[in-house]
Design an enzyme around this catalytic site. Structure first.
Site, PDB file in Angstrom:
ATOM      1  N   LYS A 168     -31.298 -23.678  20.420  1.00 43.45           N
ATOM      2  CA  LYS A 168     -31.113 -24.703  19.385  1.00 43.45           C
ATOM      3  C   LYS A 168     -29.663 -25.155  19.347  1.00 43.45           C
ATOM      4  CE  LYS A 168     -30.455 -23.443  14.912  1.00 43.45           C
ATOM      5  NZ  LYS A 168     -29.276 -24.078  14.293  1.00 43.45           N
TER       6      LYS A 168
ATOM      7  N   ARG B 253     -25.722 -29.207   9.389  1.00 43.00           N
ATOM      8  CA  ARG B 253     -24.284 -29.257   9.628  1.00 43.00           C
ATOM      9  C   ARG B 253     -23.935 -29.759  11.038  1.00 43.00           C
ATOM     10  NH1 ARG B 253     -19.166 -27.411   8.304  1.00 43.00           N
ATOM     11  NH2 ARG B 253     -18.031 -26.594  10.074  1.00 43.00           N
TER      12      ARG B 253
ATOM     13  N   ARG C 214     -17.751 -23.531   5.025  1.00 41.39           N
ATOM     14  CA  ARG C 214     -17.856 -24.225   6.305  1.00 41.39           C
ATOM     15  C   ARG C 214     -17.153 -25.582   6.316  1.00 41.39           C
ATOM     16  NH1 ARG C 214     -23.871 -23.676   8.547  1.00 41.39           N
ATOM     17  NH2 ARG C 214     -22.967 -22.971  10.460  1.00 41.39           N
ATOM     18  N   PRO C 215     -15.860 -25.595   6.123  1.00 43.01           N
ATOM     19  CA  PRO C 215     -15.143 -26.875   6.125  1.00 43.01           C
ATOM     20  C   PRO C 215     -15.040 -27.458   7.537  1.00 43.01           C
ATOM     21  CG  PRO C 215     -13.601 -25.064   5.959  1.00 43.01           C
ATOM     22  CD  PRO C 215     -14.975 -24.461   5.973  1.00 43.01           C
ATOM     23  N   MET C 216     -14.374 -28.618   7.642  1.00 45.65           N
ATOM     24  CA  MET C 216     -14.255 -29.269   8.958  1.00 45.65           C
ATOM     25  C   MET C 216     -12.799 -29.486   9.350  1.00 45.65           C
ATOM     26  SD  MET C 216     -17.188 -32.097   9.493  1.00 45.65           S
ATOM     27  CE  MET C 216     -16.477 -32.587  11.048  1.00 45.65           C
ATOM     28  N   ASP C 217     -11.896 -28.748   8.689  1.00 45.73           N
ATOM     29  CA  ASP C 217     -10.470 -28.995   8.931  1.00 45.73           C
ATOM     30  C   ASP C 217     -10.072 -28.837  10.407  1.00 45.73           C
ATOM     31  OD1 ASP C 217     -11.184 -26.317   8.354  1.00 45.73           O
ATOM     32  OD2 ASP C 217      -9.083 -25.756   8.167  1.00 45.73           O
ATOM     33  N   LEU C 218     -10.681 -27.880  11.100  1.00 46.17           N
ATOM     34  CA  LEU C 218     -10.302 -27.646  12.503  1.00 46.17           C
ATOM     35  C   LEU C 218     -10.750 -28.800  13.404  1.00 46.17           C
ATOM     36  CD1 LEU C 218     -11.277 -23.870  12.617  1.00 46.17           C
ATOM     37  CD2 LEU C 218      -8.976 -24.822  12.436  1.00 46.17           C
TER      38      LEU C 218
ATOM     39  N   ASP D   2     -25.206 -14.759  13.687  1.00 46.75           N
ATOM     40  CA  ASP D   2     -26.582 -15.250  13.589  1.00 46.75           C
ATOM     41  C   ASP D   2     -27.628 -14.155  13.836  1.00 46.75           C
ATOM     42  OD1 ASP D   2     -25.629 -17.743  12.982  1.00 46.75           O
ATOM     43  OD2 ASP D   2     -26.096 -18.664  14.908  1.00 46.75           O
TER      44      ASP D   2
ATOM     45  N   ILE E 250     -17.587 -13.811   9.764  1.00 49.80           N
ATOM     46  CA  ILE E 250     -17.579 -15.239  10.110  1.00 49.80           C
ATOM     47  C   ILE E 250     -17.858 -16.118   8.887  1.00 49.80           C
ATOM     48  CG2 ILE E 250     -18.511 -17.015  11.679  1.00 49.80           C
ATOM     49  CD1 ILE E 250     -17.201 -14.739  13.220  1.00 49.80           C
TER      50      ILE E 250
ATOM     51  N   ARG F 170     -36.553 -24.777  11.352  1.00 44.12           N
ATOM     52  CA  ARG F 170     -35.328 -25.361  11.905  1.00 44.12           C
ATOM     53  C   ARG F 170     -34.917 -24.648  13.194  1.00 44.12           C
ATOM     54  NH1 ARG F 170     -30.563 -24.930   8.264  1.00 44.12           N
ATOM     55  NH2 ARG F 170     -29.715 -25.776  10.172  1.00 44.12           N
TER      56      ARG F 170
HETATM   57  C1  UD1 Z   1     -22.039 -22.531  14.956  1.00 42.32           C
HETATM   58  C2  UD1 Z   1     -23.521 -22.317  15.028  1.00 42.32           C
HETATM   59  C3  UD1 Z   1     -23.968 -21.330  13.941  1.00 42.32           C
HETATM   60  C4  UD1 Z   1     -23.178 -20.046  14.048  1.00 42.32           C
HETATM   61  C5  UD1 Z   1     -21.668 -20.326  14.064  1.00 42.32           C
HETATM   62  C6  UD1 Z   1     -20.831 -19.091  14.298  1.00 42.32           C
HETATM   63  C7  UD1 Z   1     -24.278 -24.462  15.848  1.00 42.32           C
HETATM   64  C8  UD1 Z   1     -25.056 -25.705  15.600  1.00 42.32           C
HETATM   65  N1  UD1 Z   1     -24.195 -23.587  14.849  1.00 42.32           N
HETATM   66  O1  UD1 Z   1     -21.772 -23.143  13.697  1.00 42.32           O
HETATM   67  O2  UD1 Z   1     -25.365 -21.073  14.122  1.00 42.32           O
HETATM   68  O3  UD1 Z   1     -23.473 -19.225  12.941  1.00 42.32           O
HETATM   69  O4  UD1 Z   1     -21.373 -21.284  15.096  1.00 42.32           O
HETATM   70  O5  UD1 Z   1     -21.204 -18.464  15.465  1.00 42.32           O
HETATM   71  O6  UD1 Z   1     -23.814 -24.235  16.951  1.00 42.32           O
HETATM   72  N2  UD1 Z   1     -14.485 -23.194   9.964  1.00 42.32           N
HETATM   73  C9  UD1 Z   1     -13.370 -23.690   9.331  1.00 42.32           C
HETATM   74  N3  UD1 Z   1     -12.966 -24.960   9.626  1.00 42.32           N
HETATM   75  C10 UD1 Z   1     -13.619 -25.750  10.539  1.00 42.32           C
HETATM   76  C11 UD1 Z   1     -14.751 -25.227  11.184  1.00 42.32           C
HETATM   77  C12 UD1 Z   1     -15.169 -23.953  10.877  1.00 42.32           C
HETATM   78  O7  UD1 Z   1     -12.761 -23.015   8.527  1.00 42.32           O
HETATM   79  O8  UD1 Z   1     -13.186 -26.892  10.761  1.00 42.32           O
HETATM   80  C13 UD1 Z   1     -14.953 -21.822   9.636  1.00 42.32           C
HETATM   81  C14 UD1 Z   1     -16.352 -21.857   8.996  1.00 42.32           C
HETATM   82  O9  UD1 Z   1     -16.264 -22.054   7.603  1.00 42.32           O
HETATM   83  C15 UD1 Z   1     -16.865 -20.489   9.347  1.00 42.32           C
HETATM   84  C16 UD1 Z   1     -16.245 -20.194  10.704  1.00 42.32           C
HETATM   85  O10 UD1 Z   1     -15.144 -21.099  10.828  1.00 42.32           O
HETATM   86  O11 UD1 Z   1     -16.410 -19.528   8.415  1.00 42.32           O
HETATM   87  C17 UD1 Z   1     -17.193 -20.358  11.865  1.00 42.32           C
HETATM   88  O12 UD1 Z   1     -17.574 -21.679  11.973  1.00 42.32           O
HETATM   89  P1  UD1 Z   1     -17.909 -22.386  13.359  1.00 42.32           P
HETATM   90  O13 UD1 Z   1     -17.640 -21.478  14.510  1.00 42.32           O
HETATM   91  O14 UD1 Z   1     -17.285 -23.721  13.355  1.00 42.32           O
HETATM   92  O15 UD1 Z   1     -19.458 -22.541  13.214  1.00 42.32           O
HETATM   93  P2  UD1 Z   1     -20.364 -23.815  13.408  1.00 42.32           P
HETATM   94  O16 UD1 Z   1     -19.929 -24.561  14.622  1.00 42.32           O
HETATM   95  O17 UD1 Z   1     -20.510 -24.546  12.130  1.00 42.32           O
END
Ligand code: UD1
Length: 422
Positions: free
Chosen positions: A22, A94, A123-127, A308, A330, A400
């Site tokens: 997925k 997301r 789960r923000p998007m700052d990165l 996961d 995580i 899902r």
């Molecule tokens: C992906 C997976 C999800 C899995 C996760 C961690 C997909 C579609 N989903 O989610 O199933 O659980 O990886 O292995 O591939 N974070 C920030 N800022 C950001 C982005 C992330 O602080 O800009 C934090 C998140 O809040 C979280 C951590 O980083 O605590 C991990 O997030 P990330 O690795 O980005 O996970 P996803 O890509 O959302």
């Protein structure tokens, strides 16, 4: 709303085919936005999240057809006439945020709603934003939407992620394929889904080195072309079904399973007393008589133990001999399955990001509520090992991420049925 009724029924034996991933498919599909030529994915899983991504791409003007019962996704983005990813679709998942990088790179602009998804943390998007800004994008947040533009195109840059985010690595990597010059992503995520995306982008003509390591180097090209790519095996579905014989006893072969996808997880199963071996067709998992041993688990980015699989592993630990400590590193709010497992007689104490589980001899069936995708399947696993009936409500989360879940479990002898809701 549908629910799933599970009745504890003893050991499981047989084979379970594992689907395409997925999470890989959800990042491979937006890659179609990078090229005018068709992208075809084979081995796609049949899931509602894939339908949501299909709707999102179609809303942007892409043509997407599902062939062979949804296993093949044929896509073409020759005519992208909309650059706004609407809240109504994005809120469902997301991973919708993965259209941001490709749209920006190809069209020079993108407006993407901030996403929803599983309620497992902030789960923000700052990165993602900092990475794309480093490539020269201007990004503003207005009324819940990210407005991104790169009027003069994107330019390669060195980007160091403060956390190895999967989504941020994917978004930046896709955007950088069409940027001018070289991009280096340091502290990049190393998940197999990143490697799969890089492999597909390379087939489309991208120049990428180092995917699977923490430094990814992308040399921008002027354009990408069409390709056909098989989606990598779903390591989370694989790990989930590996737990079926672990928790119920028996011997199950996971067809298409690969040890390199589940190394850290298989090691924990081994410590718990479960046998895992490679076969010609996949992985064979069996449990001898007697209870499994308690093991401690800390979730980490790949190649560590995956977040996961934490909920499913907790289900196993609920019946282990001894006490295990599960640490979630995580996501900050990912123990919502714990109170549900407690309803089934489990002994779990949660303090912040740590759950202490003291195994009981046998769980007892109960009505429970699925709170997110992986929590839902952990309750099914627990129900399979419990005495009596377990009714798992709110199973839409399950659709899902798990295709044909009833068929796959019942194929190895589980007593499980879907009950249609109103
Ligand atoms: C992906 C997976 C999800 C899995 C996760 C961690 C997909 C579609 N989903 O989610 O199933 O659980 O990886 O292995 O591939 N974070 C920030 N800022 C950001 C982005 C992330 O602080 O800009 C934090 C998140 O809040 C979280 C951590 O980083 O605590 C991990 O997030 P990330 O690795 O980005 O996970 P996803 O890509 O959302």
């Amino acid at each position: 709303m549908d629910s799933i009724l599970v009745t504890g029924n003893g050991p499981l034996n047989g084979q379970i085919p594992i689907a395409g991933a997925k999470n890989a498919c959800l990042t491979l599909m937006p890659a179609t936005l990078l090229s005018e030529e068709p992208l075809t994915l084979t081995n796609a899983p049949r899931l509602s999240d894939i339908k949501t991504m299909t709707q999102l791409l179609q809303s942007l003007g892409a043509e997407v057809s599902s062939l062979q019962d949804g296993q093949v996704q044929a896509m073409s983005s020759h005519n992208i006439d909309n650059h706004v990813a609407e809240y109504d679709i994005v809120r469902k998942m997301r991973a919708s945020n993965l259209v941001l990088g490709p749209m920006l790179a190809r069209l020079g602009q993108a407006v993407v709603s901030l996403p929803g998804g599983c309620a497992i943390g902030a789960r923000p998007m700052d990165l993602h934003i900092h990475g794309l800004e480093a490539l020269g994008a201007e990004i503003e947040l207005k009324e819940g939407y990210l407005h991104a533009k790169a009027p003069r195109g994107l330019k390669g840059a060195e980007i160091e992620l403060s956390f190895a985010s999967v989504g941020a690595t994917e978004n930046i990597m896709m955007a950088a394929t069409l940027a001018k010059g070289t991009t280096v992503i340091r502290n990049a995520a190393r998940e197999p889904e990143i490697v799969d995306l890089a492999d597909c982008l390379k087939k489309m003509g991208a120049h990428i080195d180092g995917a699977g390591s923490s430094s990814i180097i992308i040399e921008g090209v002027d354009r990408l072309h069409g390709a056909t790519h098989p989606v990598v095996t779903d390591r989370i579905e694989l790990g989930t079904y590996m737990l079926a014989p672990a928790i119920c006893g028996g011997e199950v072969e996971l067809l298409g399973g690969r040890m390199d996808l589940v190394g850290a997880f298989a090691e924990k199963l081994d410590q718990a007393g479960i046998n895992v071996s490679e076969t010609d067709k996949g992985l064979l998992v069996s449990r001898n008589n007697g209870r499994v041993k308690a093991v401690d688990v800390t979730t980490e980015p790949f190649p560590g133990f995956p977040t996961d699989l934490q909920a499913q592993m907790m289900a196993l630990m609920c019946t282990a001999e001894g006490t295990s400590v599960l640490e979630e590193k995580i996501f900050e709010n990912r123990f919502m399955h714990a109170p549900e497992l407690t309803r089934m007689g489990a002994n779990i104490e949660v303090h912040g990001g740590t759950a202490t589980v003291t195994g009981v001899e046998r769980l007892k069936g109960a009505p429970v509520m699925a709170t997110d995708l992986r929590a839902s399947v952990s309750l099914i696993l627990a129900g399979l090992a419990a005495e009596g009936e377990t009714l798992v409500n709110r199973v839409y989360h399950l659709d899902r991420g798990y295709e044909h879940v009833v068929r796959k479990f019942s194929g190895v002898g589980a007593k499980i049925e879907r009950i249609k809701g109103s």
